[in-house]
Scaffold this motif. Structure first.
Motif, PDB file in Angstrom:
ATOM      1  N   ILE A 106    -105.671-104.287   4.794  1.00 44.84           N
ATOM      2  CA  ILE A 106    -106.074-103.029   4.383  1.00 44.84           C
ATOM      3  C   ILE A 106    -107.257-102.585   4.567  1.00 44.84           C
ATOM      4  CG2 ILE A 106    -106.000-101.637   2.241  1.00 44.84           C
ATOM      5  CD1 ILE A 106    -104.041-103.704   0.945  1.00 44.84           C
ATOM      6  N   VAL A 166    -110.534 -99.972   4.260  1.00 48.74           N
ATOM      7  CA  VAL A 166    -111.007 -98.910   3.574  1.00 48.74           C
ATOM      8  C   VAL A 166    -112.236 -98.337   3.943  1.00 48.74           C
ATOM      9  CG1 VAL A 166    -111.411 -97.884   1.053  1.00 48.74           C
ATOM     10  CG2 VAL A 166    -109.679 -99.827   1.649  1.00 48.74           C
ATOM     11  N   LEU A 194    -109.588 -98.450  -5.486  1.00 49.40           N
ATOM     12  CA  LEU A 194    -109.737 -99.916  -5.112  1.00 49.40           C
ATOM     13  C   LEU A 194    -109.032-100.788  -6.026  1.00 49.40           C
ATOM     14  CD1 LEU A 194    -110.857-101.674  -2.782  1.00 49.40           C
ATOM     15  CD2 LEU A 194    -112.948-102.081  -4.148  1.00 49.40           C
ATOM     16  N   LEU A 248    -105.490-101.222  -4.684  1.00 59.33           N
ATOM     17  CA  LEU A 248    -105.366-101.861  -3.551  1.00 59.33           C
ATOM     18  C   LEU A 248    -105.237-103.440  -3.892  1.00 59.33           C
ATOM     19  CD1 LEU A 248    -107.129 -99.524  -1.066  1.00 59.33           C
ATOM     20  CD2 LEU A 248    -104.792 -99.727  -1.096  1.00 59.33           C
ATOM     21  N   LEU A 249    -106.396-103.880  -4.642  1.00 61.08           N
ATOM     22  CA  LEU A 249    -106.369-105.159  -4.684  1.00 61.08           C
ATOM     23  C   LEU A 249    -105.274-105.852  -5.673  1.00 61.08           C
ATOM     24  CD1 LEU A 249    -110.320-105.006  -5.946  1.00 61.08           C
ATOM     25  CD2 LEU A 249    -109.269-106.080  -3.603  1.00 61.08           C
ATOM     26  N   GLN A 294    -102.153-105.099  -5.130  1.00 62.85           N
ATOM     27  CA  GLN A 294    -100.905-104.998  -4.614  1.00 62.85           C
ATOM     28  C   GLN A 294     -99.853-106.031  -4.552  1.00 62.85           C
ATOM     29  OE1 GLN A 294     -99.420-101.940  -2.613  1.00 62.85           O
ATOM     30  NE2 GLN A 294    -100.964-101.325  -4.129  1.00 62.85           N
ATOM     31  N   ARG A 335    -104.931-108.746   2.667  1.00 61.78           N
ATOM     32  CA  ARG A 335    -106.294-108.846   2.248  1.00 61.78           C
ATOM     33  C   ARG A 335    -106.823-107.404   2.453  1.00 61.78           C
ATOM     34  NH1 ARG A 335    -109.853-110.507   7.363  1.00 61.78           N
ATOM     35  NH2 ARG A 335    -111.426-110.494   6.453  1.00 61.78           N
ATOM     36  N   VAL A 336    -107.901-107.153   1.882  1.00 67.49           N
ATOM     37  CA  VAL A 336    -108.551-105.767   1.735  1.00 67.49           C
ATOM     38  C   VAL A 336    -109.968-105.701   2.263  1.00 67.49           C
ATOM     39  CG1 VAL A 336    -109.533-104.010   0.076  1.00 67.49           C
ATOM     40  CG2 VAL A 336    -107.499-105.136  -0.367  1.00 67.49           C
ATOM     41  N   LEU A 383    -110.966-109.759  -0.793  1.00 68.73           N
ATOM     42  CA  LEU A 383    -111.764-108.606  -0.529  1.00 68.73           C
ATOM     43  C   LEU A 383    -112.983-108.953   0.479  1.00 68.73           C
ATOM     44  CD1 LEU A 383    -112.588-105.588  -0.858  1.00 68.73           C
ATOM     45  CD2 LEU A 383    -113.872-106.176  -2.925  1.00 68.73           C
TER      46      LEU A 383
END
Length: 395
Positions: free
Chosen positions: A46, A48, A61, A64-65, A67, A74-75, A102
């Protein structure tokens, strides 16, 4: 017939075309394809891009973390040289228990010919390693916990129905009076320019995506030339979809139920900048297209209410009836979008006024470009891309 009657008839014919022959652009029932029971869950990164997003990051954020995705994900937040502590805040948010891994990184200032967002996305794609899919999502977009899983399942699909790019038009905020007036029309006009059903049709020349939420298969992105292929594009989402489609990929675009923008636009001036910064780029910086767009908006949206009033005052029933029929079609096609945004159907009668504002925003976009302030966003201004004569003959 009088000149005014011919004008009213032209407006009505335009609305008959838009209503019945423009790909059903006004329909709002296009959602993610059903999730196959046996869909596999490939690795996903992911990405951003974020520039001075400390205000909205705590609202986006964490979604997303958090999910819930059965596969590996991973972000990667790419801090585009922020001055408000965006990167530091992202690292703090990434410490929440149960969060996806992250990575926060800064690529440095974009080189000439690149927009900041696309330079950040390119950096994020490089950091993504061998992830099979990349979710490109803006820093102001919040996702429901199952959003990623639904996007991937729709993309992977079945051998008969799978996609290289799946995109959802995030539901924008409509809390203030200006947001309620401008935002539904923004999506309505976008769909009118790029009918979703045409875009989703293999082989169609129409291609579009929504930059706030786009899942793309890495292989398809590389086949399209990577992010570098669209490096100078102000309207990056549409250009990305075109590149993927030109490379033989299948794309899908629809409205979102699990993806929402958290960025507030409480004042008209903020919404004005959102539209005007890219409107002239949408017209390829062409004066002829600008003139045609202004005349077209006037004919389609402003003529019906004006000539309806003229007909009523003059006692001309044919003029009033023709203009009124055009206005009725306009309002009827706008009601589904208003319902999607949970707004009263009666607000459809205000669409001519809203279209008038968009007309002025479009003209202002051109004026700002001519003054050297076109496509300005968060401290950066992007000129029009060079014409072929300026960059030499193609090889």
């Amino acid at each position: 017939m009088t000149v005014l009657m011919w004008v009213a008839l032209a407006s009505l014919l335009a609305w008959l075309w838009l209503t019945f022959l423009q790909g059903g652009f006004w329909r709002t029932d296009l959602r993610l394809p059903p999730r196959p029971e046996t869909a596999r869950r490939p690795t996903v990164a992911i990405i951003v891009p974020a520039r001075d997003e400390a205000e909205v990051l705590p609202l986006s954020l964490p979604s997303l973390l958090a999910q819930e995705y059965p596969g590996q994900a991973r972000v990667i937040l790419v801090d585009d040289n922020s001055s408000d502590g965006t990167g530091e805040l992202a690292r703090e948010l990434g410490l929440a228990p149960g969060s996806l891994p992250l990575t926060v990184s800064t690529p440095g200032e974009p080189p000439e010919g690149w927009t900041g967002k696309l330079w950040a996305l390119r950096h994020g794609v490089e950091l993504a390693g061998d992830a099979e899919y990349l979710l490109l999502t803006d820093a102001d977009i919040a996702h429901a916990r199952s959003s990623l899983d639904s996007l991937v399942a729709a993309a992977v699909g079945t051998p008969e129905r799978c996609y290289d790019l799946v995109s959802q038009m995030a539901r924008l905020r409509t809390e203030t009076r200006w947001e309620r007036l401008i935002v539904p029309a923004f999506v309505y006009f976008f769909a009118q320019l790029y009918p979703f059903r045409w875009s989703n049709r293999p082989g169609s020349r129409t291609a579009a995506a929504a930059g706030g939420c786009t899942l793309v298969r890495r292989e398809a992105l590389e086949r399209a030339g990577g992010i570098a292929a669209i490096r100078g594009a102000v309207i990056d989402d549409v250009n990305l979809a075109r590149a993927v489609k030109r490379g033989g990929g299948r794309t899908w675009l629809g409205l979102a139920d699990q993806v929402d923008s958290v960025r507030p636009y409480p004042e008209l001036s903020q919404l004005w900048r959102m539209v005007s910064r890219s409107a002239y780029a949408q017209l390829k910086h062409s004066v002829l297209l600008l003139v045609g767009t202004v005349l077209g908006l006037a004919l389609v949206y402003l003529v019906p209410p004006v000539l309806l009033l003229v007909g009523l005052v003059a006692g001309d029933g044919r003029l009033a009836g023709t203009a009124g029929a055009a206005w009725a079609l306009m309002a009827a096609t706008y009601v589904p979008m208003l319902r999607y945004y949970r707004q009263p159907p009666a607000a459809a009668l205000l669409l001519p006024f809203t279209a008038g504002l968009y007309l002025l925003m479009t003209v202002d976009s051109a004026v700002q470009h001519w003054r050297g302030r076109g496509a300005a966003w968060k401290g950066r201004t992007y000129p029009a891309p060079p014409t072929p004569s300026k960059v030499g003959s193609p090889r």
